[in-house]
Scaffold this motif. Structure first.
Motif, PDB file in Angstrom:
ATOM      1  N   GLU A 202      33.188  -8.797  11.487  1.00  0.00           N
ATOM      2  CA  GLU A 202      33.341  -7.414  11.015  1.00  0.00           C
ATOM      3  C   GLU A 202      34.759  -6.922  11.346  1.00  0.00           C
ATOM      4  O   GLU A 202      35.167  -6.893  12.506  1.00  0.00           O
ATOM      5  CB  GLU A 202      32.314  -6.516  11.696  1.00  0.00           C
ATOM      6  N   GLY A 203      35.535  -6.572  10.321  1.00  0.00           N
ATOM      7  CA  GLY A 203      36.899  -6.100  10.539  1.00  0.00           C
ATOM      8  C   GLY A 203      37.812  -7.135  11.166  1.00  0.00           C
ATOM      9  O   GLY A 203      38.797  -6.797  11.826  1.00  0.00           O
ATOM     10  N   PHE A 204      37.538  -8.402  10.928  1.00  0.00           N
ATOM     11  CA  PHE A 204      38.278  -9.497  11.566  1.00  0.00           C
ATOM     12  C   PHE A 204      39.765  -9.430  11.237  1.00  0.00           C
ATOM     13  O   PHE A 204      40.623  -9.587  12.112  1.00  0.00           O
ATOM     14  CB  PHE A 204      37.694 -10.832  11.117  1.00  0.00           C
ATOM     15  N   VAL A 220      44.766 -13.013   0.171  1.00  0.00           N
ATOM     16  CA  VAL A 220      43.775 -13.145  -0.900  1.00  0.00           C
ATOM     17  C   VAL A 220      42.399 -13.037  -0.257  1.00  0.00           C
ATOM     18  O   VAL A 220      42.051 -13.845   0.604  1.00  0.00           O
ATOM     19  CB  VAL A 220      43.925 -14.495  -1.639  1.00  0.00           C
ATOM     20  N   CYS A 221      41.604 -12.043  -0.650  1.00  0.00           N
ATOM     21  CA  CYS A 221      40.308 -11.780  -0.016  1.00  0.00           C
ATOM     22  C   CYS A 221      39.182 -12.126  -0.985  1.00  0.00           C
ATOM     23  O   CYS A 221      38.998 -11.452  -2.010  1.00  0.00           O
ATOM     24  CB  CYS A 221      40.216 -10.322   0.406  1.00  0.00           C
ATOM     25  N   LEU A 222      38.421 -13.179  -0.639  1.00  0.00           N
ATOM     26  CA  LEU A 222      37.423 -13.712  -1.563  1.00  0.00           C
ATOM     27  C   LEU A 222      36.021 -13.817  -0.980  1.00  0.00           C
ATOM     28  O   LEU A 222      35.094 -14.185  -1.702  1.00  0.00           O
ATOM     29  CB  LEU A 222      37.842 -15.118  -2.033  1.00  0.00           C
ATOM     30  N   SER A 223      35.836 -13.520   0.302  1.00  0.00           N
ATOM     31  CA  SER A 223      34.524 -13.776   0.896  1.00  0.00           C
ATOM     32  C   SER A 223      33.657 -12.529   0.895  1.00  0.00           C
ATOM     33  O   SER A 223      32.849 -12.317  -0.004  1.00  0.00           O
ATOM     34  CB  SER A 223      34.689 -14.343   2.301  1.00  0.00           C
ATOM     35  N   ARG A 224      33.840 -11.672   1.920  1.00  0.00           N
ATOM     36  CA  ARG A 224      33.089 -10.426   2.014  1.00  0.00           C
ATOM     37  C   ARG A 224      34.043  -9.305   2.414  1.00  0.00           C
ATOM     38  O   ARG A 224      34.903  -9.480   3.278  1.00  0.00           O
ATOM     39  CB  ARG A 224      31.954 -10.551   3.033  1.00  0.00           C
ATOM     40  N   GLY A 225      33.891  -8.147   1.793  1.00  0.00           N
ATOM     41  CA  GLY A 225      34.823  -7.057   1.998  1.00  0.00           C
ATOM     42  C   GLY A 225      34.875  -6.556   3.423  1.00  0.00           C
ATOM     43  O   GLY A 225      35.927  -6.099   3.893  1.00  0.00           O
ATOM     44  N   ALA A 226      33.750  -6.632   4.144  1.00  0.00           N
ATOM     45  CA  ALA A 226      33.704  -6.089   5.499  1.00  0.00           C
ATOM     46  C   ALA A 226      34.573  -6.870   6.471  1.00  0.00           C
ATOM     47  O   ALA A 226      34.838  -6.399   7.578  1.00  0.00           O
ATOM     48  CB  ALA A 226      32.260  -6.066   5.995  1.00  0.00           C
TER      49      ALA A 226
END
Length: 296
Positions: A202-204, A220-226
């Motif tokens: 969470e928020g990593f 590039v963010c492709l996994s989970r938004g959190a």
């Protein structure tokens, strides 16, 4: 065997037609087609109904997507009911294609060309960077993250992967554990976030960790938004520390119309479409899982 399909995102009739092409005996039922006590297997994604505690005969739940941590927390199931996720379902190839597009976007300066177009500037002095000179880091080396890392390595990119425990993937430089995280981040020209969402992630990607990326890196963010602190990301973009971001997942989906990510000049938004579940491969994988568990 009663296999119930429940999803707020997928069309049951489309999945039924695909199931019939695979096997005439492969029948998918809607929850209203069978008494809850008679359900054997539940195929589920983005459910409207989450309380399945009365499904006393339920032997297995299969989440029809790559990440099931959030799904498993949503569901109320009989004690001890196993929950499995899709291992591939065509998503490895789709995710690898998206990641490659994102890498090329920044590697070949398409972000700069878009800005030049808006300014009506005929930009001819743009540096060329080869695959071999573009360092890729994949954060998270699970089924999809590992596939993305190996795919990019196969295209000639120097590719590194980080995970909490060491993963050995052909051609991928492995980093593992918190002690190696800063070193990993410090050599990423383009960071691809493939971490699952759980309590530990969470928020990593926060203010400090994003600051560890090299000046001018892209995310590039492709996994989970959190997993990504969006406020911290915006600060690093505005300061010029980060060159740009390609975002497919967000803390809130759909992304609110007033969110600054929509209009930020250094951000590219797609609506969680990097690796949609492919119906026929997913159903074949369901059948494999049922056979492995001796349920078919």
């Amino acid at each position: 065997m009663n296999i119930v399909f429940h999803s707020g995102a997928f069309d049951l009739q489309e999945w039924r037609r695909a199931a019939q092409t695979i096997s005439p005996e492969f029948r998918l039922l809607a929850p209203e087609d069978v008494a809850i006590e008679e359900i054997d297997v539940l195929l589920i994604w983005r459910p409207a109904l989450t309380d399945w505690t009365q499904a006393s005969n339920l032997k297995l739940v299969i989440g029809l997507g790559a990440g099931i941590d959030g799904l498993a927390r949503q569901l109320r199931l009989p004690a001890g009911t196993p929950v499995e996720r899709m291992r591939d379902a065509g998503m490895r190839q789709a995710m690898s294609e998206y990641a490659t597009y994102a890498v090329l976007h920044f590697q070949r300066n398409f972000d700069q060309f878009r800005q030049a177009q808006q300014e009506k500037n005929w930009l001819t002095h743009s540096s060329y960077r080869s695959n071999q000179d573009t360092r890729i880091g994949v954060l998270g080396q699970g089924s999809l993250g590992g596939a993305v890392a190996q795919y990019l390595h196969s295209l000639g990119y120097p590719t590194s992967g980080w995970s909490r425990s060491r993963k050995t993937l052909s051609g991928v430089n492995a980093y593992a554990g918190e002690d190696a995280l800063n070193e990993f981040l410090g050599q990423c020209d383009i960071l691809i976030n493939m971490l699952p969402h759980n309590a530990a992630t969470e928020g990593f990607l926060n203010m400090d960790r994003l600051s560890r990326l090299p000046q001018g890196a892209a995310v590039v963010c492709l996994s989970r938004g959190a997993v990504t602190d969006e406020s911290a990301l915006l600060e690093h973009l505005d300061s010029g520390h980060l060159r740009g971001a390609m975002m497919d997942v967000f803390q809130q989906e759909p992304l609110p119309a007033a969110h600054p990510l929509w209009s930020h000049p250094k951000v590219w938004v797609t609506p969680h479409q990097s690796a949609p579940t492919q119906i026929e491969p997913a159903l074949r994988e369901v059948m494999d899982i049922l056979r492995e568990r001796e349920l078919a």
